[in-house]
Design an enzyme around this catalytic site. Structure first.
Site, short mmCIF file in Angstrom:
data_model
loop_
_atom_site.label_atom_id
_atom_site.label_comp_id
_atom_site.label_asym_id
_atom_site.label_seq_id
_atom_site.Cartn_x
_atom_site.Cartn_y
_atom_site.Cartn_z
N HIS A 98 0.82 -1.22 0.00
CA HIS A 98 0.00 0.00 0.00
C HIS A 98 0.86 1.27 0.00
O HIS A 98 0.39 2.34 -0.40
CB HIS A 98 -0.99 0.00 1.17
CG HIS A 98 -0.39 0.37 2.50
ND1 HIS A 98 0.04 -0.57 3.42
CD2 HIS A 98 -0.17 1.58 3.08
CE1 HIS A 98 0.49 0.05 4.50
NE2 HIS A 98 0.40 1.35 4.32
N ASP A 146 -0.28 -7.53 1.52
CA ASP A 146 0.24 -6.16 1.58
C ASP A 146 1.76 -6.20 1.75
O ASP A 146 2.31 -5.90 2.80
CB ASP A 146 -0.41 -5.42 2.75
CG ASP A 146 -0.14 -3.92 2.71
OD1 ASP A 146 0.47 -3.45 1.72
OD2 ASP A 146 -0.52 -3.23 3.67
N GLN A 243 0.59 6.10 11.57
CA GLN A 243 0.88 6.63 10.24
C GLN A 243 2.37 6.95 10.11
O GLN A 243 2.96 7.58 10.97
CB GLN A 243 0.07 7.91 9.98
CG GLN A 243 -1.42 7.70 9.86
CD GLN A 243 -2.14 7.76 11.19
OE1 GLN A 243 -1.51 7.99 12.23
NE2 GLN A 243 -3.43 7.57 11.18
N GLY A 244 2.95 6.50 9.00
CA GLY A 244 4.38 6.69 8.77
C GLY A 244 5.21 5.48 9.13
O GLY A 244 6.36 5.37 8.72
N ASP A 245 4.62 4.56 9.92
CA ASP A 245 5.32 3.31 10.25
C ASP A 245 5.05 2.23 9.22
O ASP A 245 5.72 1.19 9.22
CB ASP A 245 4.86 2.80 11.63
CG ASP A 245 5.34 3.68 12.77
OD1 ASP A 245 6.48 4.17 12.70
OD2 ASP A 245 4.56 3.88 13.73
N SER A 246 4.05 2.45 8.36
CA SER A 246 3.67 1.45 7.36
C SER A 246 4.88 0.96 6.57
O SER A 246 5.77 1.74 6.21
CB SER A 246 2.66 2.05 6.38
OG SER A 246 1.41 2.26 6.99
#
Length: 339
Positions: A98, A146, A243-246
């Site tokens: 993603h 993913d 958010q941002g760790d994905s």
């Protein structure tokens, strides 16, 4: 004589109070602090600097300097950091599909920053992406599969002590859909925000969570495929990826091999650290064959391969030491009371 006895009794009670308070403080503030020592001769899963984790810290903590040598910050021009990744070989980075949805390298440059703990410095190496491999069954709706791999234009140099590869899990195909088992301690790292909707962290952070059974409501209300995904959280919430760790790794420490291995890839979740919802991760162990197919002979390593396992301890648990000390002090108090 009575005055002496009274004074002696008061001193005894005072000494008991001091020792008891010391025991409580040691137990409360040192428990769960753990320093992980790894096998420095291993070809993967070991940084030169030891991992130091205090899992009592709410919401995670700043990682010790260069203790996660495989951490990758993926960056775009004018945007900067947008996702995390993991070094698995000199030319390849593992991340989430993603993160790269709709990205065309002919129109935008993706840079992998490696060997650095902060977002705004020139330390480490910056390597340009040359190709993107999305999993062919990546589902944008259910978030199944993913996972994606980035090929780099130039090889990462492993000459310095700040860069290393993370191991793939040493799991058989029969156990691939059940690793990690529920209630396993895992560590996530990243530069993501520390609160829902917040900005990215300038420094690399780490958080300890536990894998959650898909039968538990906070997992069953979020997960879509129990074979390809798994959940991780802590009781009561407050610790999570955000958010941002994905795309970054969720890791398991193997006391057998004394190496870190990737267990999951940060995928999605509802909010950050909510008590009723666990984070969801792509289960890395089911993709080993696909990863090897893409990476080929570029040097990806399974935990335990080409490795000499060093006997003896692998962690120094401060909590255990403080608990032993506390018990010794309590025994000492009992002996004093006996006289």
């Amino acid at each position: 004589m009575k005055t002496f006895v009274k004074s002696h009794t008061n001193m005894l009670y005072l000494s008991e109070l001091v020792l008891f308070t010391t025991c409580i403080l040691l137990t409360q503030y040192s428990v769960q602090g753990t320093i992980y020592s790894c096998n420095t001769t291993a070809p993967c899963g070991c940084s030169q600097n030891k991992v130091n984790i205090n899992s009592r810290i709410v919401g995670g903590e700043t990682a010790a300097s260069h203790s996660w040598a495989w951490a990758v910050s993926l960056r775009k021009p004018s945007v900067g950091h947008f996702c995390g990744g993991t070094i698995i070989s000199p030319h390849y980075i593992l991340t989430a599909a993603h993160c790269l949805e709709g990205v065309s390298l002919s129109r935008i440059t993706i840079t992998a920053a490696v060997g650095t703990d902060t977002l705004y410095d020139s330390e480490g190496q910056r390597v340009i992406a040359s190709n993107i491999y999305m999993h062919p069954r990546w589902n944008t709706v259910t978030k199944e599969n993913d996972i994606a791999i980035i090929k780099l234009k130039n090889a990462i140099s492993f000459g310095g002590s700040n860069i290393a590869k993370l191991c793939l899990p040493a799991i058989s195909v029969f156990d691939a859909t059940s690793f990690p088992s529920p209630n396993t301690n895992l560590v996530a790292i990243g530069w993501g925000s520390t609160i829902t909707g917040g900005s990215s962290s300038n420094v690399l952070r780490q958080v300890t969570v536990q894998s959650v059974s898909d039968q538990v409501q906070k997992c069953s209300n979020s997960i879509n495929n129990v074979d390809l995904q798994f959940c991780a959280a802590v009781n009561g919430g407050g610790k999570d990826t955000c958010q941002g760790d994905s795309g970054g790794p969720l890791m398991y420490y193997s006391p057998v091999y004394q190496q870190w291995m990737i267990a999951g890839i940060t995928s999605y979740g509802r909010g950050c650290g909510l008590s009723g919802y666990a984070g969801v991760y792509a289960r890395a162990s089911v993709y080993i064959s696909w990863i090897k197919q893409i990476v080929g002979a570029d040097g990806v390593v399974i935990a335990g391969e080409d490795d000499v396992v060093t006997p003896g301890g692998n962690t120094a648990n401060i909590g255990s030491m403080s608990s032993i000390f506390s018990m010794m002090m309590l025994a000492f108090l009992f002996l004093i009371r006996s006289f």
